[in-house]
Design an enzyme around this catalytic site. Structure first.
Site, PDB file in Angstrom:
ATOM      1  N   GLU A 152     -20.874   2.870  18.885  1.00 32.94           N
ATOM      2  CA  GLU A 152     -20.057   1.660  18.690  1.00 32.94           C
ATOM      3  C   GLU A 152     -20.122   1.240  17.227  1.00 32.94           C
ATOM      4  O   GLU A 152     -21.207   1.063  16.668  1.00 32.94           O
ATOM      5  CB  GLU A 152     -20.607   0.543  19.583  1.00 32.94           C
ATOM      6  CG  GLU A 152     -19.991  -0.837  19.313  1.00 32.94           C
ATOM      7  CD  GLU A 152     -20.501  -1.884  20.295  1.00 32.94           C
ATOM      8  OE1 GLU A 152     -20.764  -1.544  21.466  1.00 32.94           O
ATOM      9  OE2 GLU A 152     -20.657  -3.046  19.887  1.00 32.94           O
TER      10      GLU A 152
ATOM     11  N   HIS B  36       1.726   7.023   2.166  1.00 35.93           N
ATOM     12  CA  HIS B  36       0.655   8.027   2.139  1.00 35.93           C
ATOM     13  C   HIS B  36       0.374   8.524   3.541  1.00 35.93           C
ATOM     14  O   HIS B  36       0.911   8.003   4.519  1.00 35.93           O
ATOM     15  CB  HIS B  36      -0.614   7.422   1.528  1.00 35.93           C
ATOM     16  CG  HIS B  36      -1.261   6.416   2.440  1.00 35.93           C
ATOM     17  ND1 HIS B  36      -0.778   5.143   2.614  1.00 35.93           N
ATOM     18  CD2 HIS B  36      -2.340   6.510   3.258  1.00 35.93           C
ATOM     19  CE1 HIS B  36      -1.540   4.492   3.480  1.00 35.93           C
ATOM     20  NE2 HIS B  36      -2.489   5.300   3.895  1.00 35.93           N
TER      21      HIS B  36
ATOM     22  N   HIS C  88     -22.843   2.026  26.126  1.00 33.12           N
ATOM     23  CA  HIS C  88     -21.552   2.712  26.291  1.00 33.12           C
ATOM     24  C   HIS C  88     -21.803   4.198  26.509  1.00 33.12           C
ATOM     25  O   HIS C  88     -22.485   4.827  25.692  1.00 33.12           O
ATOM     26  CB  HIS C  88     -20.672   2.489  25.063  1.00 33.12           C
ATOM     27  CG  HIS C  88     -20.489   1.023  24.754  1.00 33.12           C
ATOM     28  ND1 HIS C  88     -19.508   0.261  25.348  1.00 33.12           N
ATOM     29  CD2 HIS C  88     -21.210   0.175  23.977  1.00 33.12           C
ATOM     30  CE1 HIS C  88     -19.623  -0.992  24.924  1.00 33.12           C
ATOM     31  NE2 HIS C  88     -20.649  -1.068  24.093  1.00 33.12           N
TER      32      HIS C  88
ATOM     33  N   GLU D  36     -10.794   5.924   1.159  1.00 36.23           N
ATOM     34  CA  GLU D  36      -9.492   5.428   0.720  1.00 36.23           C
ATOM     35  C   GLU D  36      -9.076   6.090  -0.589  1.00 36.23           C
ATOM     36  O   GLU D  36      -7.905   6.068  -0.960  1.00 36.23           O
ATOM     37  CB  GLU D  36      -9.549   3.906   0.518  1.00 36.23           C
ATOM     38  CG  GLU D  36      -8.976   3.106   1.659  1.00 36.23           C
ATOM     39  CD  GLU D  36      -7.497   3.329   1.879  1.00 36.23           C
ATOM     40  OE1 GLU D  36      -7.149   3.891   2.930  1.00 36.23           O
ATOM     41  OE2 GLU D  36      -6.679   2.947   1.017  1.00 36.23           O
TER      42      GLU D  36
ATOM     43  N   HIS E  78      -3.081  10.821   5.843  1.00 35.94           N
ATOM     44  CA  HIS E  78      -4.475  11.280   5.746  1.00 35.94           C
ATOM     45  C   HIS E  78      -4.892  12.028   6.993  1.00 35.94           C
ATOM     46  O   HIS E  78      -4.147  12.081   7.975  1.00 35.94           O
ATOM     47  CB  HIS E  78      -5.421  10.112   5.454  1.00 35.94           C
ATOM     48  CG  HIS E  78      -5.025   8.811   6.085  1.00 35.94           C
ATOM     49  ND1 HIS E  78      -5.041   8.607   7.433  1.00 35.94           N
ATOM     50  CD2 HIS E  78      -4.561   7.650   5.528  1.00 35.94           C
ATOM     51  CE1 HIS E  78      -4.631   7.371   7.691  1.00 35.94           C
ATOM     52  NE2 HIS E  78      -4.319   6.762   6.556  1.00 35.94           N
TER      53      HIS E  78
ATOM     54  N   HIS F  33       2.856   6.634   6.269  1.00 35.65           N
ATOM     55  CA  HIS F  33       3.077   5.223   6.589  1.00 35.65           C
ATOM     56  C   HIS F  33       3.020   4.357   5.339  1.00 35.65           C
ATOM     57  O   HIS F  33       2.556   4.792   4.282  1.00 35.65           O
ATOM     58  CB  HIS F  33       2.054   4.750   7.620  1.00 35.65           C
ATOM     59  CG  HIS F  33       0.632   5.111   7.295  1.00 35.65           C
ATOM     60  ND1 HIS F  33       0.105   6.354   7.585  1.00 35.65           N
ATOM     61  CD2 HIS F  33      -0.372   4.409   6.700  1.00 35.65           C
ATOM     62  CE1 HIS F  33      -1.157   6.392   7.190  1.00 35.65           C
ATOM     63  NE2 HIS F  33      -1.468   5.228   6.634  1.00 35.65           N
TER      64      HIS F  33
ATOM     65  N   GLU G  31      -5.536   6.069  11.941  1.00 33.74           N
ATOM     66  CA  GLU G  31      -5.791   4.745  11.343  1.00 33.74           C
ATOM     67  C   GLU G  31      -5.476   3.655  12.354  1.00 33.74           C
ATOM     68  O   GLU G  31      -4.341   3.512  12.792  1.00 33.74           O
ATOM     69  CB  GLU G  31      -4.913   4.580  10.096  1.00 33.74           C
ATOM     70  CG  GLU G  31      -4.923   3.174   9.496  1.00 33.74           C
ATOM     71  CD  GLU G  31      -4.063   3.095   8.225  1.00 33.74           C
ATOM     72  OE1 GLU G  31      -4.094   4.049   7.438  1.00 33.74           O
ATOM     73  OE2 GLU G  31      -3.363   2.090   8.044  1.00 33.74           O
TER      74      GLU G  31
ATOM     75  N   HIS H  91     -26.123  -4.116  27.578  1.00 34.04           N
ATOM     76  CA  HIS H  91     -25.259  -3.037  28.060  1.00 34.04           C
ATOM     77  C   HIS H  91     -25.361  -1.839  27.144  1.00 34.04           C
ATOM     78  O   HIS H  91     -26.018  -1.904  26.099  1.00 34.04           O
ATOM     79  CB  HIS H  91     -23.797  -3.524  28.110  1.00 34.04           C
ATOM     80  CG  HIS H  91     -23.197  -3.772  26.756  1.00 34.04           C
ATOM     81  ND1 HIS H  91     -23.457  -4.896  26.015  1.00 34.04           N
ATOM     82  CD2 HIS H  91     -22.384  -3.009  25.964  1.00 34.04           C
ATOM     83  CE1 HIS H  91     -22.821  -4.833  24.862  1.00 34.04           C
ATOM     84  NE2 HIS H  91     -22.160  -3.693  24.793  1.00 34.04           N
TER      85      HIS H  91
ATOM     86  N   ARG I 224       0.913  -1.153   0.000  1.00 32.53           N
ATOM     87  CA  ARG I 224       0.000   0.000   0.000  1.00 32.53           C
ATOM     88  C   ARG I 224       0.942   1.189   0.000  1.00 32.53           C
ATOM     89  O   ARG I 224       1.754   1.365   0.902  1.00 32.53           O
ATOM     90  CB  ARG I 224      -0.896  -0.027   1.242  1.00 32.53           C
ATOM     91  CG  ARG I 224      -1.683   1.280   1.508  1.00 32.53           C
ATOM     92  CD  ARG I 224      -2.682   1.578   0.404  1.00 32.53           C
ATOM     93  NE  ARG I 224      -3.576   2.686   0.756  1.00 32.53           N
ATOM     94  CZ  ARG I 224      -3.360   3.969   0.454  1.00 32.53           C
ATOM     95  NH1 ARG I 224      -2.258   4.325  -0.186  1.00 32.53           N
ATOM     96  NH2 ARG I 224      -4.238   4.890   0.799  1.00 32.53           N
TER      97      ARG I 224
HETATM   98 MN    MN Z   1      -3.445   4.845   5.742  1.00 32.12          MN
HETATM   99 MN    MN Z   2     -21.260  -2.787  23.050  1.00 29.84          MN
END
Ligand code: MN
Ligand code: MN
Length: 398
Positions: A298, A107, A293, A175, A109, A152, A113, A291, A104
């Site tokens: 999420e 690059h 958060h 991307e 951004h 990276h 990441e 549950h 890859r």
């Molecule tokens: Mn990247």
């Molecule tokens: Mn969860």
């Protein structure tokens, strides 16, 4: 037209016995018109929702296997972003494959990441503003974190190449819009490149032209990791921290007969200041408890197995959907949810957050922590019944 029962089950069927209720429900759910049988079979809980589902919940399922796959020599990529899953405004995901030796391209951004290796091995490099070069090799189950703006590279090692999942703390990440080395070189006047690099025009003429490289096939590194670490140490500063995390060999944070949870966030992976994660394994017949958060929505990636999840965002709304490997799930901020393993193998999925730390509120722990009278008054349960609710930190249940 397809029909499904989305009304309040109590008002529709409340007066009926259990047996009549099931028969009535079966008749009402009949569906003689056109249908996409494959999708219905993949998602039985959408086709015939549990009667407890109600109201409107924004879509929280997508699959990488529905997306366009950009294939080029050396590998491929596809993504699930706000364009595919509009509810997920904070996180986007990219799934990528590199064949043997392929890169890859170098690059950077705007987003951080976070990554998990899904198969094979890779060598990664990241260059940080303090002039340090970090290099490491990662295997299946291992993680990396590249901070926003830090350039990276990723290179596949070994005969089989590799595949990995990238998670970005930017829902509309693409991307297609990263900043590529070859793209910049191509858009800089050659006389500037000559002056910047101190090279003659013959050298500048060799630089890549045409389409940016993005993913391209190459040879595997000739040197071992140790040799490359020693090599770059002659030109770059020593990294102050690790940008990889060997989650494959990590001892689970929580473990029981129903499965295990590996929590990886800024507390044990200091490079990951903005992305927190839990890698969850649920044994067959078991479930991730009810549950929510308190510190963010999420974003889920399903690695293995199958399951179902009901999301409760409040206001009498709840929806249940089924998930399989390579699917993406989403739970809006604060929404209650559980995940049940509905298959006959281990279910493995990621819970991802844009947060400093992984945090959760367990319904069971909350009810067990309340004064007994308050718990009884809200549930109609007796004190003895309340004491049967699992106590302590038990995110997975049999
Ligand atoms: Mn990247
Ligand atoms: Mn969860």
């Amino acid at each position: 037209m397809s029909s499904s029962i989305t009304g309040n089950p109590k008002s529709l069927f409340g007066a009926l016995s259990d047996e009549t209720y099931r028969a009535e429900r079966h008749a009402s759910a009949s569906n003689p018109g056109p249908k996409n049988l494959a999708l219905m079979q993949l998602n039985p809980n959408s086709d015939v929702p549990p009667p407890t589902d109600h109201g409107v919940v924004e879509p929280f399922w997508y699959s990488f296997d529905l997306t366009h796959r950009r294939v080029q020599e050396g590998g491929w990529t596809h993504q699930v972003t706000t364009r595919e899953l509009p509810a997920s405004k904070d996180i986007a995901g990219v799934n990528m494959r590199l064949t043997k030796g392929s890169f890859r391209e170098l690059h950077w951004h705007l987003a951080d990441e976070w990554a998990i290796m899904l198969s094979g091995k890779a060598r990664v490099t990241v260059f940080t503003p303090d002039g340090a070069m970090f290099i490491d090799d990662v295997s299946e189950g291992d993680l990396w974190l590249f901070p926003a703006g830090a350039p990276h590279s990723i290179q596949a090692l070994g005969e089989e190449g590799c595949e990995f999942l990238l998670v970005f703390n930017q829902g509309n990440f693409s991307e297609e819009s990263t900043l590529l080395l070859s793209d910049w070189l191509k858009h800089t006047p050659p006389e500037i490149l000559q002056r910047n690099f101190g090279l003659p025009i013959e050298s500048i003429a060799k630089l890549p032209k045409g389409e940016p490289l993005y993913i391209f096939s190459s040879q595997e590194p000739e040197k071992s990791l140790d040799e490359e670490v020693a090599e770059v140490a002659r030109h770059a500063a020593k990294p102050k921290m690790s940008y990889t995390f060997k989650a494959s060999t990590m001892k689970p944070t929580k473990e029981g007969e129903a499965g295990n949870v590996k929590v990886v966030d800024s507390r044990n992976f200091p490079a990951s200041q903005k992305i927190a994660s839990a890698i969850v394994t649920v044994k067959p017949g078991c479930m991730r408890e009810m549950h929510w958060h308190p510190n963010g929505s999420e974003w889920q990636y399903w690695l293995k197995g199958k399951g179902r999840m009901t999301v409760f965002p409040g206001q009498e709304a709840a929806r249940t959907m089924d998930f399989n490997a390579n699917d993406v799930g989403f739970v809006s901020n604060m929404a209650g949810h559980y995940i049940e393993n509905t298959g006959d193998e281990d279910l493995v999925f990621l819970e991802m957050f844009v947060a400093l730390e992984f945090q959760e509120i367990s319904l069971n722990r909350w009810l067990r922590a309340l004064p007994e009278q308050a718990a009884r008054a809200h549930t109609n349960l007796t004190a003895a019944e309340i004491r049967k609710i699992p106590e302590g930190d038990r995110p997975l249940l049999r």
